[in-house]
Write a protein that holds these residues in place. Structure first.
Motif, PDB file in Angstrom:
ATOM      1  N   ALA A  89      20.076  -7.694 -61.798  1.00 59.40           N
ATOM      2  CA  ALA A  89      21.237  -7.016 -62.420  1.00 59.40           C
ATOM      3  C   ALA A  89      22.420  -8.346 -62.338  1.00 59.40           C
ATOM      4  N   GLY A  90      21.608  -9.570 -62.563  1.00 61.95           N
ATOM      5  CA  GLY A  90      22.467 -10.660 -62.818  1.00 61.95           C
ATOM      6  C   GLY A  90      23.130 -11.197 -61.691  1.00 61.95           C
ATOM      7  N   PRO A  91      24.351 -11.512 -61.832  1.00 59.77           N
ATOM      8  CA  PRO A  91      25.280 -12.262 -60.509  1.00 59.77           C
ATOM      9  C   PRO A  91      25.283 -11.333 -59.530  1.00 59.77           C
ATOM     10  N   VAL A  92      25.649 -10.015 -59.443  1.00 57.44           N
ATOM     11  CA  VAL A  92      25.530  -9.120 -58.786  1.00 57.44           C
ATOM     12  C   VAL A  92      24.466  -9.245 -57.600  1.00 57.44           C
ATOM     13  N   SER A  93      23.074  -9.584 -58.128  1.00 56.10           N
ATOM     14  CA  SER A  93      21.844  -9.362 -57.110  1.00 56.10           C
ATOM     15  C   SER A  93      22.053 -10.481 -56.228  1.00 56.10           C
ATOM     16  N   ALA A  94      22.618 -11.908 -56.716  1.00 53.92           N
ATOM     17  CA  ALA A  94      22.901 -13.100 -55.896  1.00 53.92           C
ATOM     18  C   ALA A  94      23.644 -12.836 -54.602  1.00 53.92           C
ATOM     19  N   VAL A  95      24.817 -12.070 -55.290  1.00 53.67           N
ATOM     20  CA  VAL A  95      25.811 -11.735 -54.248  1.00 53.67           C
ATOM     21  C   VAL A  95      25.274 -10.710 -53.279  1.00 53.67           C
ATOM     22  N   ALA A  96      24.504  -9.866 -53.331  1.00 56.30           N
ATOM     23  CA  ALA A  96      23.999  -8.935 -52.722  1.00 56.30           C
ATOM     24  C   ALA A  96      22.905  -9.457 -51.677  1.00 56.30           C
ATOM     25  N   ALA A  97      22.098 -10.584 -52.037  1.00 56.46           N
ATOM     26  CA  ALA A  97      21.312 -11.431 -51.436  1.00 56.46           C
ATOM     27  C   ALA A  97      21.999 -12.075 -50.284  1.00 56.46           C
ATOM     28  N   GLU A  98      22.977 -12.696 -50.559  1.00 56.82           N
ATOM     29  CA  GLU A  98      23.952 -13.287 -49.654  1.00 56.82           C
ATOM     30  C   GLU A  98      24.523 -12.315 -48.657  1.00 56.82           C
ATOM     31  N   MET A  99      24.759 -11.444 -49.059  1.00 56.02           N
ATOM     32  CA  MET A  99      25.614 -10.341 -47.941  1.00 56.02           C
ATOM     33  C   MET A  99      24.529  -9.755 -47.036  1.00 56.02           C
ATOM     34  N   LYS A 100      23.297  -9.543 -47.656  1.00 59.70           N
ATOM     35  CA  LYS A 100      22.211  -9.215 -46.587  1.00 59.70           C
ATOM     36  C   LYS A 100      21.785 -10.400 -45.648  1.00 59.70           C
ATOM     37  N   SER A 101      21.802 -11.720 -46.173  1.00 60.40           N
ATOM     38  CA  SER A 101      21.768 -12.756 -45.313  1.00 60.40           C
ATOM     39  C   SER A 101      22.732 -12.733 -44.353  1.00 60.40           C
ATOM     40  N   LEU A 102      24.200 -12.565 -44.730  1.00 63.69           N
ATOM     41  CA  LEU A 102      25.149 -12.910 -43.869  1.00 63.69           C
ATOM     42  C   LEU A 102      25.171 -11.687 -42.862  1.00 63.69           C
ATOM     43  N   GLU A 103      24.825 -10.461 -42.902  1.00 61.21           N
ATOM     44  CA  GLU A 103      24.501  -9.419 -42.366  1.00 61.21           C
ATOM     45  C   GLU A 103      23.411  -9.440 -41.196  1.00 61.21           C
ATOM     46  N   ALA A 104      22.388 -10.325 -41.435  1.00 63.65           N
ATOM     47  CA  ALA A 104      21.694 -10.882 -40.520  1.00 63.65           C
ATOM     48  C   ALA A 104      21.941 -11.657 -39.561  1.00 63.65           C
ATOM     49  N   ALA A 105      23.112 -12.862 -40.070  1.00 68.58           N
ATOM     50  CA  ALA A 105      23.581 -13.665 -39.209  1.00 68.58           C
ATOM     51  C   ALA A 105      24.416 -13.082 -38.269  1.00 68.58           C
ATOM     52  N   LEU A 106      25.102 -12.321 -38.778  1.00 65.17           N
ATOM     53  CA  LEU A 106      26.119 -11.667 -37.839  1.00 65.17           C
ATOM     54  C   LEU A 106      25.330 -10.801 -36.865  1.00 65.17           C
ATOM     55  N   ALA A 107      24.270 -10.446 -36.819  1.00 64.47           N
ATOM     56  CA  ALA A 107      23.466  -9.701 -35.873  1.00 64.47           C
ATOM     57  C   ALA A 107      22.731 -10.596 -34.964  1.00 64.47           C
ATOM     58  N   ASP A 108      22.907 -12.151 -35.207  1.00 62.44           N
ATOM     59  CA  ASP A 108      22.092 -13.052 -34.489  1.00 62.44           C
ATOM     60  C   ASP A 108      22.623 -13.745 -33.415  1.00 62.44           C
ATOM     61  N   PRO A 109      22.291 -13.220 -32.065  1.00 62.26           N
ATOM     62  CA  PRO A 109      23.275 -13.660 -30.967  1.00 62.26           C
ATOM     63  C   PRO A 109      23.121 -15.165 -30.923  1.00 62.26           C
ATOM     64  N   GLU A 110      22.310 -16.097 -31.443  1.00 65.32           N
ATOM     65  CA  GLU A 110      22.127 -17.445 -31.281  1.00 65.32           C
ATOM     66  C   GLU A 110      23.017 -18.114 -32.191  1.00 65.32           C
ATOM     67  N   ARG A 111      23.644 -17.350 -32.990  1.00 66.42           N
ATOM     68  CA  ARG A 111      25.042 -17.770 -33.986  1.00 66.42           C
ATOM     69  C   ARG A 111      26.244 -17.471 -33.705  1.00 66.42           C
ATOM     70  N   ALA A 112      26.488 -16.990 -32.446  1.00 68.46           N
ATOM     71  CA  ALA A 112      27.660 -16.553 -31.783  1.00 68.46           C
ATOM     72  C   ALA A 112      28.833 -17.395 -31.930  1.00 68.46           C
ATOM     73  N   ASP A 113      28.563 -18.777 -31.837  1.00 66.07           N
ATOM     74  CA  ASP A 113      29.498 -19.661 -32.088  1.00 66.07           C
ATOM     75  C   ASP A 113      30.118 -19.922 -33.577  1.00 66.07           C
ATOM     76  N   GLU A 114      29.339 -19.290 -34.345  1.00 66.92           N
ATOM     77  CA  GLU A 114      29.587 -19.413 -36.152  1.00 66.92           C
ATOM     78  C   GLU A 114      30.470 -17.912 -36.308  1.00 66.92           C
ATOM     79  N   MET A 115      30.608 -17.288 -35.476  1.00 60.97           N
ATOM     80  CA  MET A 115      30.884 -15.986 -35.788  1.00 60.97           C
ATOM     81  C   MET A 115      32.239 -16.009 -36.435  1.00 60.97           C
ATOM     82  N   GLU A 116      33.399 -16.592 -36.198  1.00 66.62           N
ATOM     83  CA  GLU A 116      34.452 -16.569 -37.329  1.00 66.62           C
ATOM     84  C   GLU A 116      34.509 -17.067 -38.655  1.00 66.62           C
ATOM     85  N   ALA A 117      33.583 -17.966 -38.658  1.00 70.72           N
ATOM     86  CA  ALA A 117      33.331 -18.454 -40.030  1.00 70.72           C
ATOM     87  C   ALA A 117      32.449 -17.375 -40.744  1.00 70.72           C
ATOM     88  N   LEU A 118      31.517 -16.930 -40.284  1.00 68.81           N
ATOM     89  CA  LEU A 118      30.430 -15.987 -40.846  1.00 68.81           C
ATOM     90  C   LEU A 118      31.310 -14.621 -41.286  1.00 68.81           C
TER      91      LEU A 118
END
Length: 544
Positions: A89-118
């Motif tokens: 679907a063009g640009p929207v599919s790249a944005v969707a992929a990043e959103m999915k990656s960010l959702e995984a990062a937000l659920a990762d306890p090892e990245r708690a120190d990055e939480m505000e930026a995430l």
């Protein structure tokens, strides 16, 4: 938007383009036509920059997004169909992929120190996704897939489980969901049933971008395209009208060119005769010299380039009895899916039945029952007296021997036939010149279909049963097949998604509905006039 300026190209000894120029403007819907091998697919690859012409320039306006559907789809597997479509679907599919990656990062306890930026980045990406219509994307993707004939189960299933034809539909759905500024569609009507074809027709009519497409379906091209671009002898000729206008205009141009050529030939013959008669006479020397100079200055006209149209006269089939095939009380089911229950159907001599029905209604099953390649669970199927049956099925190509050439195949099928008649038959079905020596194993699906039809029609049966005979056939071969079958004195039962083929050859319609089979007297055109719809499953005009 897209410009082709003075392009020239040569593939081996074949000259494809000579000083060819054309432009496609915003919102135009252009049909690209020309004989097989003229360079239609090559032109698409020039526009997408996959190839470059030998001369000239192909330019696309800056910032224009292109969507290109082609016949050679990849071997995708391991992913749901819906995901595969949404990823295109063009640009929207790249944005969707990043959103999915960010959702995984937000659920990762090892990245708690990055939480505000995430969280901040996720908010930005989510807003961008919303602005691009991402939340409506899956709904749009499912709507497009449904239009192309996919069930909800197929949409969520593994793309790897699909046949090549269904994978083609997935590739087409990706382009349609993308809604680029310009779409290049190379034979989008292949592999589609009538209902899907009508849906695609409606989608493309409403599409507001530029469209350049090829299609072997005359009616489809006529309904969608408002301009025709023809590749003819290396040139690009533009016709401002639909396919019917192009066809009529081309015939008129050819007639006018022939008349002008003949007038000039007559004038030249007259002048040359005068010169030959008086060149030895001193009294006429001045006149002779004047006419010689005049002839030298005349720009000689070329005879018009004629589209080669080879017709073949098929033998009349032997006469059958009046009742050709009778189905009485037939039941047929596949597992829990009931296709027919108590089906009664009679085909009489010289009737031409076309069978219509939505996907899964049982069109091919009916043809298999009639040809006794499948047995009913109950009831009887009875072929009439003196019936000689010919059956063209999608697997009919499997009977061909890949080790033989086209010519060997024809000679082995008809060892007593004359070389001239077999060469005429081969040429009629698109195997002329060196094509006749092609190995069967390297033939395309369309070429194999043409070869099987040639064998079937050379010594025609009196009852032809045809399951999608027009798949992959180009317009010229389809027209030849129609012209060959029009005077056919036998009986026809066939399935096709080509409306021109349906209208030209049917005199009866059998519509398969969930409530049972509905016969209509009169052919496909009468069916459309009577029901107000072009295919079963679609609402009629009175219901809209």
């Amino acid at each position: 938007m897209i410009r082709l300026d003075n392009i020239g190209a040569q593939h081996g000894k074949q000259i494809l383009f000579v000083g060819a120029s054309a432009a496609i403007h915003r919102g135009e819907k252009v049909g690209l036509v020309g004989p097989n091998g003229a360079g239609k697919s090559t032109l698409f690859r020039y526009i997408t920059k996959e190839e470059e012409p030998d001369e000239g320039q192909v330019s696309v306006d800056k910032g224009i997004t292109l969507g290109y559907f082609r016949q050679d789809v990849g071997e995708a597997h391991g992913r749901p169909v819906i995901n595969e479509v949404m990823d295109g679907a063009g640009p929207v599919s790249a944005v969707a992929a990043e959103m999915k990656s960010l959702e995984a990062a937000l659920a990762d306890p090892e990245r708690a120190d990055e939480m505000e930026a995430l969280i901040e980045r996720f908010g930005d990406v989510q807003a961008r996704y919303d602005a691009l219509g991402g939340y409506a994307l899956e709904g749009k993707a499912r709507e497009i897939l449904a239009g192309l004939g996919f069930s909800p189960e197929m949409m969520d299933g593994d793309i790897g489980a699909l046949s090549g034809g269904w994978k083609m539909r997935v590739a087409l759905a990706r382009i349609l969901l993308m809604r680029p500024d310009a779409m290049l569609l190379d034979e989008p009507s292949n592999h589609l049933d009538l209902e899907s074809l009508l849906w695609l027709e409606s989608f493309l009519k409403a599409y507001d971008g530029a469209l350049l497409m090829t299609s072997h379906d005359r009616e489809f091209m006529k309904r969608v395209c408002t301009r025709i671009l023809e590749i003819d002898g290396g040139e690009l000729n533009s016709y401002a009208g639909d396919y019917d206008f192009y066809d009529a205009q081309r015939a008129l141009n050819e007639k006018q060119q022939q008349a002008a050529y003949e007038r000039q030939q007559a004038m030249l013959a007259k002048e040359i005769a005068f010169i030959e008669r008086f060149k030895a006479r001193a009294s006429h020397a001045a006149q002779v010299q004047s006419r010689v100079k005049k002839l030298d200055k005349i720009e000689k006209l070329e005879p018009p380039k004629r589209r080669q149209k080879v017709m073949f006269e098929f033998k009349p089939p032997p006469r059958s009895g009046e009742d050709v095939v009778k189905l009485a009380g037939v039941n047929k089911a596949y597992g829990s899916k009931v296709i027919y229950q108590g089906l009664d159907f009679l085909v009489r001599r010289r009737e031409r039945w076309c069978v219509l029905g939505v996907n899964g209604a049982g069109k091919s099953t009916l043809l298999k029952l009639v040809t006794e390649t499948s047995n009913p669970d109950a009831g009887q199927v009875t072929l009439g007296g003196s019936v000689k049956l010919g059956y063209f099925a999608q697997h009919a190509m499997d009977i061909l021997d890949g080790q033989k050439t086209v010519w060997d195949t024809l000679v082995d099928a008809f060892p007593r036939a004359s070389i001239g008649s077999l060469r005429s038959l081969a040429g009629c079905f698109g195997f002329s010149g060196e094509e006749i020596e092609k190995g069967v194993r390297i033939l395309s699906g369309g070429e194999k279909a043409r070869l099987v039809l040639a064998i079937m029609l050379y010594d025609p049966p009196n009852f032809l049963v045809l399951d999608e005979p027009t798949n992959h056939l180009d317009m010229t071969t389809k027209e030849m097949l129609i012209e060959a079958l029009k005077p056919f004195e036998g009986t026809l039962l066939f399935v096709s998604h080509d409306r021109h083929f349906l209208a030209e050859l049917s005199n009866r319609v059998l519509e398969l509905t969930p409530e049972g089979v509905v016969p209509y007297g009169g052919g496909y055109s009468e069916y459309v006039a009577r029901t107000g719809r072009e295919a079963p499953g679609l609402r009629s005009d009175s219901e809209k």
